[in-house]
Write an enzyme that holds these catalytic residues in place. Structure first.
Site, PDB file in Angstrom:
ATOM      1  N   GLU A 180       0.772  -1.388   0.046  1.00 40.96           N
ATOM      2  CA  GLU A 180      -0.059   0.025   0.201  1.00 40.96           C
ATOM      3  C   GLU A 180       0.845   1.443   0.275  1.00 40.96           C
ATOM      4  O   GLU A 180       0.779   1.938  -1.006  1.00 40.96           O
ATOM      5  CB  GLU A 180      -1.136  -0.236   1.132  1.00 40.96           C
ATOM      6  CG  GLU A 180      -1.599  -0.902   0.696  1.00 40.96           C
ATOM      7  CD  GLU A 180      -1.366  -2.271   1.789  1.00 40.96           C
ATOM      8  OE1 GLU A 180      -1.797  -3.447   1.650  1.00 40.96           O
ATOM      9  OE2 GLU A 180       0.017  -2.311   2.743  1.00 40.96           O
ATOM     10  N   GLU A 189      13.852  -3.887  -4.354  1.00 43.63           N
ATOM     11  CA  GLU A 189      14.553  -4.094  -5.791  1.00 43.63           C
ATOM     12  C   GLU A 189      13.529  -5.140  -6.745  1.00 43.63           C
ATOM     13  O   GLU A 189      13.735  -5.370  -8.217  1.00 43.63           O
ATOM     14  CB  GLU A 189      15.472  -4.729  -5.388  1.00 43.63           C
ATOM     15  CG  GLU A 189      16.469  -4.110  -4.881  1.00 43.63           C
ATOM     16  CD  GLU A 189      18.369  -4.276  -4.704  1.00 43.63           C
ATOM     17  OE1 GLU A 189      18.823  -3.793  -5.081  1.00 43.63           O
ATOM     18  OE2 GLU A 189      18.000  -5.476  -4.590  1.00 43.63           O
TER      19      GLU A 189
END
Length: 426
Positions: free
Chosen positions: A66, A312
């Site tokens: 979120e 990443e």
């Protein structure tokens, strides 16, 4: 009768809070054994101490997904209202770390207190936000009640509600309705989400789309992915991204039957599970390396690369030929596949995608994703794609088009927030 039902629902909710309250420190201590962040900032969880800021635009995002989804909305709001300070709250240490990495340079960051009446009153009275934005579907009764009493307008942004979640909220129908009716505007991801929210009692609902489509792949991460791929060597790469407990063992068992030249990059969803997943790889008898300790080229004898790093995921997608998006082989509802599509990586998902039902169905219809039944089916589908460069290219191009076609939610939601900021109600 409706008032009686609301009184009953409130009583049940407050009783549950009363029973749970003494267990909160024990829960934090237990979780802190695996994740040290749970041992810090306890005062914030009770709304004790000084307010981090007053008069801000306040965005609450429970955890990592979120918090990342809020990025395009934050960009739009900063462009429209550069003079208004920003306050971010979250519930988890990983959510806080994500907030600090994304927004720490310009915003205030804190934990949201537990949803007791006293803590929420203290938090809102001290911070006095101009508008509160709850990401996705975070309905905290005491928070919303206190906000309404203090005339703080609340927005439910990027709102999604699966059929399963809707059934859960329907167990306390009067309380759910009272919460939703205290929200000034609901910005729903899809028509299906909007319909379920309206049925539960929401008053003002707009379908604005999914903010995650507006997250552009960061060029630095795309470059990192290209560099990784050079390190990994010229061999097919299958990524298993955002995997959850109960999936990795089956994935590794099925992958053990795959030809040795294929590299599996395994990225668990939650960092506190990195070591446990490493143990599963060892138990499967597969040679592996960890991303955190890899320096230089990856040897050809390595079958599995454990992605034990945060922030990443775009780089992992950019470095891979095919990606499985986890949380979907077990009944946990799946994870976000939009990031993979936005870098042109073909996507595979399991049967359980109810948390991302609309985006997943749209991706499948667009030809950007395929559904599989189980871990064995996943490996079969992956091997077919890895052997067919033309099919991968078609899926990748379909993913890019799919992601581009559904952008624009951030500006719509920012417009709704701007309306509240300028309406004189805050």
């Amino acid at each position: 009768m409706p008032n009686l039902r609301l009184l009953l629902d409130w009583t049940l909710y407050r009783l549950a809070l009363l029973i749970a309250a003494p267990l909160i420190p024990l829960r934090l201590l237990r979780r802190g054994r695996r994740e040290r962040g749970y041992l810090r900032h306890w005062g914030e969880r009770l709304a004790l101490g000084r307010a981090p800021v007053t008069g801000a635009l306040w965005i609450h995002a429970v955890s990592v997904g979120e918090m990342r989804a809020a990025q395009p909305l934050v960009t739009a709001l900063r462009e429209a209202h550069p003079e208004v300070p920003l306050l971010f709250t979250c519930m988890t240490p990983t959510g806080r770390a994500t907030a600090e990495s994304l927004y720490g340079a310009f915003a205030h960051i804190a934990y949201l207190p537990y949803d007791t009446a006293g803590a929420m009153r203290r938090f809102l009275r001290r911070t006095r936000p101009r508008v509160g934005i709850l990401m996705e579907t975070e309905l905290w009764p005491n928070l919303l009640h206190a906000a309404a009493r203090l005339k703080i307008p609340m927005v439910l942004a990027n709102a999604r509600l699966s059929e399963r979640s809707a059934r859960g909220y329907a167990r306390l129908p009067a309380l759910t309705r009272a919460c939703l009716q205290k929200i000034e505007v609901v910005a729903a991801q899809s028509e299906a989400d909007a319909t379920r929210l309206l049925k539960l009692g929401a008053m003002s609902v707009r379908v604005t789309g999914n903010l995650k489509f507006d997250i552009a792949p960061p060029p630095a991460l795309l470059e990192r992915g290209a560099a990784w791929r050079a390190q990994w060597g010229a061999r097919p790469v299958l990524l298993a991204a955002s995997t959850r407990e109960g999936e990795e063992e089956a994935l590794l068992r099925a992958f053990a039957q795959v030809p040795a030249e294929v590299l599996l990059v395994l990225v668990p969803r939650h960092p506190q599970r990195f070591d446990a997943v490493a143990t599963l790889v060892e138990a499967a008898g597969l040679a592996y390396r960890r991303r955190s300790t890899l320096d230089g080229e990856l040897g050809a004898d390595t079958r599995v690369l454990l992605g034990d790093s945060l922030g990443e995921l775009f780089a992992y997608y950019a470095a891979s030929d095919v990606a499985f998006v986890g949380g979907s082989l077990v009944p946990l509802g799946g994870q976000n596949l939009i990031e993979a599509a936005s870098v042109g990586c073909p996507v595979l998902v399991g049967p359980h995608t109810f948390n991302f039902a609309a985006a997943t169905q749209l991706a499948i219809e667009a030809g950007a994703a395929q559904r599989v039944d189980d871990a064995d089916g996943l490996m079969d589908a992956a091997l077919k794609l890895l052997a067919d460069a033309a099919a991968r290219a078609r899926m990748g191009e379909a993913g890019l088009a799919f992601a581009a076609r559904h952008r624009g939610a951030a500006q719509q939601v920012a417009g709704l927030v701007t309306g509240l900021l300028t309406a004189g109600c805050c």
